[in-house]
Design an enzyme around this catalytic site. Structure first.
Site, short mmCIF file in Angstrom:
data_model
loop_
_atom_site.label_atom_id
_atom_site.label_comp_id
_atom_site.label_asym_id
_atom_site.label_seq_id
_atom_site.Cartn_x
_atom_site.Cartn_y
_atom_site.Cartn_z
N HIS A 82 0.74 -1.33 -0.28
CA HIS A 82 0.00 -0.11 0.29
C HIS A 82 0.60 1.82 -0.21
O HIS A 82 1.91 1.42 1.01
CB HIS A 82 -1.24 -0.09 1.11
CG HIS A 82 -2.02 1.61 1.14
ND1 HIS A 82 -3.07 1.17 0.45
CD2 HIS A 82 -2.02 2.62 1.87
CE1 HIS A 82 -3.64 2.23 0.85
NE2 HIS A 82 -2.86 3.10 1.25
N ASP A 161 -15.29 2.74 6.78
CA ASP A 161 -13.68 3.17 6.58
C ASP A 161 -14.59 4.69 4.78
O ASP A 161 -14.24 5.01 4.44
CB ASP A 161 -12.94 2.81 5.61
CG ASP A 161 -11.82 3.47 5.08
OD1 ASP A 161 -11.47 4.56 6.27
OD2 ASP A 161 -11.84 3.10 3.90
N LYS A 187 -9.12 -2.21 5.83
CA LYS A 187 -9.33 -2.43 3.93
C LYS A 187 -7.88 -3.26 4.27
O LYS A 187 -8.41 -4.23 3.51
CB LYS A 187 -8.66 -0.78 3.70
CG LYS A 187 -10.47 -0.62 3.42
CD LYS A 187 -10.11 0.80 2.44
CE LYS A 187 -9.18 2.13 2.87
NZ LYS A 187 -8.71 2.85 2.35
N1 URA Z 1 -5.72 6.50 2.25
C1 URA Z 1 -6.84 5.81 3.03
O1 URA Z 1 -6.99 4.67 2.23
N2 URA Z 1 -7.56 6.46 3.55
C2 URA Z 1 -6.59 7.18 4.15
O2 URA Z 1 -6.87 8.30 5.43
C3 URA Z 1 -5.76 8.35 3.08
C4 URA Z 1 -4.86 7.36 2.33
#
Ligand code: URA
Length: 434
Positions: A82, A161, A187
């Site tokens: 990520h 989220d 996630k």
């Molecule tokens: N990417 C995400 O998934 N969440 C955040 O808060 C910032 C970047």
């Protein structure tokens, strides 16, 4: 549950209990806690932060709001990468198929462009026909059959989220370390992976430009991941210049395909190898990151990563011929060449302005509902740090009928710093283990 009482306790400096956090988030997802109360709590968290225990409880409660994938029946480990986001950051496109070609499954849930940064989903969707809105069962099946899949968040994947992120975006509450860490980790934990490699960007094109803040974010995410049973490490990498030469969706897909053919810009290949190598090592597929990087390099050179990429494109409904013939990708009808304004070396005052130039051309969104033009963008004709001569071609602006061109030129002017010796940090600044 009294949401306002929980809000008041946090406002006054108390540490929230696990039960309070669970009740608040469950109430918010169910629509019982209104947005204005939730945004007030987010603002308090933004200012006061969270203890490690609160952060873990908050992340667990977010995770519990939706489904969780499992890949333990596959007979091979699963890992993901990520990035905190950047300009020209197309690493995921060559990395996921290369790692899959080395025998590690990659169930990658990605995002769209955010602010001045591009998003993996927008890049992929520039391939004609390719879909990223995969139903969970299809996503799970593709990971098993192709070795990897690249999809967007669905309604039942961490719905907490989705709601919280939209609220933070609308209220200027994005850049908070605990809120970013819990958003990303919830996630990634839902993906059911065995290991996570984080690419935490530093420099003027990053959301947290200061390397110290970036390191703090990396340590927070690693501690949180490990507390929840997920092995994680981070590389802090350069966003004090754009990555590679192309910025813009289809232009970045072309550059990714060059990388998948064993070519492309050196910085892109080096990061794909380093991050992919770290993933292989993290799940025990290679003894260490260096051996892993060499193995990823071989997958890029021998065509096995490219072959996987083509399979994923076809399986997700895209025109796989575009992988062999990039001329099938969307191309902007017009291209303006910008000349170097001075003699010197190519450096960057503010890389985020380059990202905003591409947004101005139509390659990103200003509002959530905006459509993205897959064809437009910027191609650098020299690498960062290279010698350039006044009046010589420096970059190309790929545009559609002049849309956003004047603004893009202006922003490029603010982004560039051509002078005697640009200060460029290392491509890989540090490895953060926790
Ligand atoms: N990417 C995400 O998934 N969440 C955040 O808060 C910032 C970047």
């Amino acid at each position: 549950m009294d949401a306002r009482a929980i809000l008041r306790r946090k406002r006054d400096g108390a540490e929230l209990t696990d039960a309070e956090i669970e009740a608040f988030l469950a109430g918010y997802v169910a629509g019982e806690v209104p947005d204005y109360v939730a945004s007030a709590l987010l603002a308090v968290i933004f200012v006061r932060g969270m203890s490690a225990r609160e952060l873990e409880a908050w992340t667990r409660a977010m995770l519990a709001s939706g489904r969780r994938f499992r890949f333990d029946g596959l007979g091979r480990p699963a890992a993901d990468k990520h990035s905190t986001g950047g300009v020209g950051d197309k690493v995921s496109l060559p990395l996921a198929p290369a790692v899959a070609a080395c025998g590690v499954a990659v169930p990658m849930i990605s995002g769209r462009g955010l602010g001045h940064t591009g998003g993996t989903l927008d890049k992929l969707e520039s391939i004609p026909g390719l879909r990223t809105d995969l139903a969970p069962e299809r996503f799970q099946r593709l990971v098993a059959e192709v070795g990897f899949a690249m999809a967007g968040q669905t309604a039942d994947l961490v719905p907490a989220d989705r709601k919280l992120y939209a609220l933070r975006d609308a209220t200027g509450l994005v850049e908070s370390i605990p809120l970013v860490a819990s958003s990303i980790l919830s996630k990634k934990l839902a993906e059911g992976i065995d290991a996570l490699v984080l690419d935490v960007k530093y420099g003027s094109g990053a959301f947290f430009p200061d390397p110290e803040r970036g390191a703090e974010l990396a340590r927070t995410m690693i501690g949180l991941a490990r507390g929840m049973g997920l092995s994680a490490l981070a590389l802090q990498t350069a966003m004090d210049r754009p990555l590679g030469r192309a910025v813009g969706n289809a232009l970045e897909v072309r550059e990714s395909i060059e990388c998948l053919r064993g070519g492309g810009p050196d910085d892109l290949r080096e990061l794909v190898c380093a991050l992919g190598g770290a993933m292989l090592a993290a799940v025990g597929a290679e003894p260490d990151g260096e051996a892993g990087a060499l193995r990823i390099g071989r997958a890029l050179d021998d065509g096995s990563a490219l072959e996987r990429f083509g399979r994923m494109v076809a399986a997700q409904g895209g025109d796989a011929r575009a992988v062999e013939e990039p001329a099938r990708l969307p191309a902007a009808p017009e291209c303006e060449v910008v000349a170097a304004p001075a003699d010197g070396r190519l450096g960057w005052r503010d890389v985020s302005e380059l990202g905003r130039a591409v947004v101005a051309l139509g390659g990103g969104r200003r509002r959530l509902e905006d459509a993205v033009d897959p064809a437009v963008g910027v191609v650098l004709l020299s690498g960062s740090g290279a010698e350039v001569a006044r009046g010589a071609p420096l970059l190309e602006l790929h545009h559609r009928a002049g849309r956003g061109l004047a603004e893009a030129r202006e922003r490029i002017g603010r982004a560039l710093a051509i002078g005697p010796a640009p200060e460029l940090g290392p491509l890989i600044l540090a490895r953060v283990e926790g």
